[in-house]
Scaffold this motif. Structure first.
Motif, short mmCIF file in Angstrom:
data_model
loop_
_atom_site.label_atom_id
_atom_site.label_comp_id
_atom_site.label_asym_id
_atom_site.label_seq_id
_atom_site.Cartn_x
_atom_site.Cartn_y
_atom_site.Cartn_z
N GLN B 235 -2.79 -36.41 2.18
CA GLN B 235 -4.22 -36.06 2.17
C GLN B 235 -4.44 -34.56 2.38
O GLN B 235 -5.32 -33.96 1.77
CB GLN B 235 -4.96 -36.83 3.26
CG GLN B 235 -4.98 -38.32 3.02
CD GLN B 235 -5.92 -39.03 3.98
OE1 GLN B 235 -7.06 -38.63 4.14
NE2 GLN B 235 -5.45 -40.07 4.61
N GLY B 236 -3.62 -33.97 3.23
CA GLY B 236 -3.74 -32.53 3.48
C GLY B 236 -3.45 -31.73 2.22
O GLY B 236 -4.18 -30.80 1.88
N ALA B 238 -3.64 -32.90 -0.85
CA ALA B 238 -4.69 -33.22 -1.83
C ALA B 238 -5.89 -32.31 -1.60
O ALA B 238 -6.50 -31.79 -2.53
CB ALA B 238 -5.11 -34.69 -1.70
N ARG B 239 -6.20 -32.10 -0.33
CA ARG B 239 -7.31 -31.22 0.00
C ARG B 239 -7.03 -29.79 -0.47
O ARG B 239 -7.89 -29.12 -1.02
CB ARG B 239 -7.55 -31.27 1.51
CG ARG B 239 -8.79 -30.56 1.92
CD ARG B 239 -9.12 -30.86 3.37
NE ARG B 239 -10.06 -29.87 3.84
CZ ARG B 239 -11.37 -29.91 3.62
NH1 ARG B 239 -11.88 -30.91 2.93
NH2 ARG B 239 -12.16 -28.96 4.06
N ALA B 242 -7.68 -29.69 -4.06
CA ALA B 242 -9.12 -29.75 -4.36
C ALA B 242 -9.81 -28.41 -4.11
O ALA B 242 -10.63 -27.98 -4.90
CB ALA B 242 -9.79 -30.85 -3.53
#
Lengths: 207, 443
Positions: B235-236, B238-239, B242
């Protein structure tokens, strides 16, 4: 480790795509405003720390922006983790962004249980006569939420109106409610950040 | 979706998310898609607990398990080496600011039916029952040699060419016995089997250095574990992707990877939509025709309401069972994390026993690991196929990651990622492209 540091409080921005979260973020970070949705201007920038002072204490607000992930996919659950406050943002001139707030509220209470929640009606400059979201709409919403909302604000990122007031108020509310907890904050219960090694590790023989 | 991208990444497992982040940071236009509703694929941490029980077809957990939402259970057990490549990647990309870590409390090794602490300093080494008196001295001079060894300075080699002479020769040079070799190779150098004995010693020397450098950083053990579970890692990244312009789509089934002239990828189809691209990066599950099975890994998740015996009630630990101790060819790993990492309800522990499968009855194989745990409240066993790509992507421009192996840390994961990045872009990743000082404004 030394712990005479200013406590940091993570504050996250939540709400629909296009309500002005990144604009709020930019105002907070460098007090600027761009009209066109110029994503380039926030590329690589998604959190910013700023110092506030209230009740004889300093606090560092660490504001987080979504990075636009909510456009098509969902925001990662880690975005919410450790958040002390969440600002629910909607656009005063766009009722759809207001009516969907309960959805975002649900995400916040699910993933960031302990966060204080604030409501921010943005784009107050666009509100003309007979505008869409009225004060009584906002009041009704807060009532429905059983007082989960700790404060409501109206802001305009374009003019800058109401923004500093909002962050100052959020900072002082956080200081007040977290006072005892902050004093207790220790590295041990919270884990730590990993950083580059500043000095060379000394004698690290295994034996 | 109907747009053109430089790269489309399929699957949001850790490797794909790191790649997606690195590509976005390098200025590529990236679309990142997952067929699941959640981030992380196999490297997700399952939350709430009910979902884990459902996933394995078990009846719902009773109240003793506390609140389901307080659980985040990893499917693949791993720790980060404090001075390892993943930590370097986290620091250089600035993803470290999204995460918090705890140091793993201790590392143990199995010997003669018991577990012994891997000594972390001179005092522990002297008290350790892993070695006898004289062996301890020999071991000490071996460690000093490794510590002082510099690849670029032949003076530190002490008449031993580690680039050509093998590890067996180095052990012999210091007169270390089989037991010490066993614990050095498996608990310090973290080899899964004994093949390293016949390889140039330099590789093992580097691994032991990584272990001791990692140990030096946070003290108790060389390992770190993120709060809220390993699922925070993808998730880190992915952020990161983004905020550098990457577009994310979840819950999007992929029906076809569209090929053009010469078998080169031109896009990805989902239903009637086609997203065009120059390259695809994905995990093996999206390209079953371009990968081969090359082994199996068994992983057993065990929920415990107590710590593991003889670990001083550690809230997190690792136990390595060297292959020879239990008559196998590959090591068995036990890892333990707990409520202190926000991955289980108060008072609960999650142990994971894993190894590379060698027989037809994999569950029997992990028994020595399970036996160390004491009473197990709930057990979930799964056997995963290990896939590796048969297509390296040079023509097709489809770059496929390998499945996650049985190692207990992320070193091989990072090597795979950096190798894929190099194959895909023709260059090594340039860490200076990240302006992570932004937003870290200190006042």
């Amino acid at each position: 480790m030394a712990s005479i540091r200013v406590p940091e409080q993570k504050v996250i921005l939540c709400g629909e795509y296009g309500v002005g979260k990144s604009s709020l973020f930019r105002r907070f970070a460098n007090n600027t405003f761009v009209t066109a949705t110029d994503r380039k201007s926030t590329l690589g920038l998604d959190q910013f720390k700023k110092m506030y002072y209230a009740y004889g204490k300093n606090v560092k607000l660490q504001l987080w922006d979504t990075g636009g992930m909510e456009r098509v996919a969902s925001i990662t659950s880690s975005y919410y983790k450790f958040a002390e406050a969440a600002i629910l943002v909607f656009a005063l001139d766009n009722p759809a962004t207001f009516h969907i707030l309960s959805q975002h509220l649900l995400d916040i209470v699910t993933y960031a249980e302990n966060a204080k929640i604030f409501l921010c009606g943005n784009k107050s400059d666009l509100v003309s006569e007979g505008s869409h979201i009225s004060d009584s709409d906002i009041e009704a919403f807060c009532e429905q939420c059983h007082n989960l909302i700790s404060g409501t604000y109206k802001t305009s990122c374009k003019t800058g109106e109401g923004i500093e007031d909002m962050f100052t108020d959020i900072a002082s509310q956080l200081i007040k409610s977290n006072q005892s907890r902050m004093d207790l904050q220790t590295m041990d219960e919270h884990g730590f950040k990993i950083t580059e090694n500043s000095e060379d590790p000394e004698e690290n023989c295994l034996c | 979706m109907d747009e053109e991208y430089d790269a489309i990444v399929l699957g949001t497992g850790l490797k794909e998310c790191i790649l997606s982040g690195m590509l976005s940071v390098s200025g590529k236009k990236v679309l990142h898609v997952d067929r699941n509703k959640y981030y992380g694929g196999e490297s997700a941490s399952i939350c709430p607990l009910e979902e884990l029980f459902t996933k394995f077809g078990a009846p719902a957990p009773d109240e003793s398990y506390g609140r389901g939402r307080d659980w985040n259970v990893d499917l693949i057990p791993k720790f980060l080496m404090a001075n390892g490549s993943l930590v370097k990647l986290l620091i250089h990309t600035g993803v470290t600011r999204y995460l918090e870590f705890k140091s793993v409390e201790g590392s143990y090794v199995y010997k003669g039916g018991k577990i012994a602490k891997v000594p972390v300093d001179q005092k522990e080494a002297l008290a350790s029952d892993l070695m006898g008196m004289f062996e301890k001295r020999r071991f000490r001079s071996f460690l000093i040699y490794v510590q002082d060894f510099l690849e670029e300075d032949p003076k530190t080699w002490k008449d031993f060419d580690a680039r050509t002479q093998n590890m067996t020769a180095l052990y012999e040079k210091f007169g270390l016995d089989k037991n010490t070799q066993d614990f050095t190779g498996h608990a310090l150098a973290l080899y899964r089997d004994d093949e390293y004995l016949n390889s140039p010693a330099i590789e093992t020397i580097k691994r032991i250095k990584l272990y001791s450098d990692s140990l030096a950083r946070y003290g108790k053990s060389p390992y770190l574990y993120p709060m809220y579970g390993l699922g925070e890692l993808p998730q880190g990244f992915a952020r990161l992707s983004a905020i550098y312009g990457g577009t994310y789509m979840l819950d999007k089934p992929i029906d076809e990877i569209v090929l053009g002239e010469g078998g080169k990828v031109v896009g990805v189809r989902s239903g009637t939509e086609i997203a065009k691209c120059k390259q695809v990066y994905c995990d093996p599950s999206y390209v079953s025709d371009r990968v081969k099975k090359s082994g199996k890994v068994i992983r057993c998740i065990c929920l415990l309401d107590h710590p593991i015996a003889n670990t001083k009630d550690a809230l997190s630990t690792q136990i390595i069972i060297p292959q020879k101790q239990v008559g196998r060819n590959s090591d068995i790993y036990v890892s333990l994390v707990s409520y202190t990492h926000q991955v289980a309800a108060k008072g609960w522990f999650i142990a994971m026993v894993s190894t590379t499968v060698e027989t037809e009855t994999p569950e029997q194989e992990i028994k020595p690991g399970l036996d160390l745990l004491g009473p197990i409240r709930q057990k979930f066993v799964s056997v995963y196929d290990y896939y590796e790509p048969t297509d390296l992507g040079l023509e097709s421009q489809i770059f496929i990651s390998q499945s996650y192996d049985a190692t207990t840390h992320f070193e091989t994961t990072c090597l795979d990622v950096l190798d894929i990045f190099k194959r895909g872009t023709g260059e090594e990743f340039d860490f200076s492209k990240i302006k992570h000082e932004l937003g870290d404004e200190e006042q």
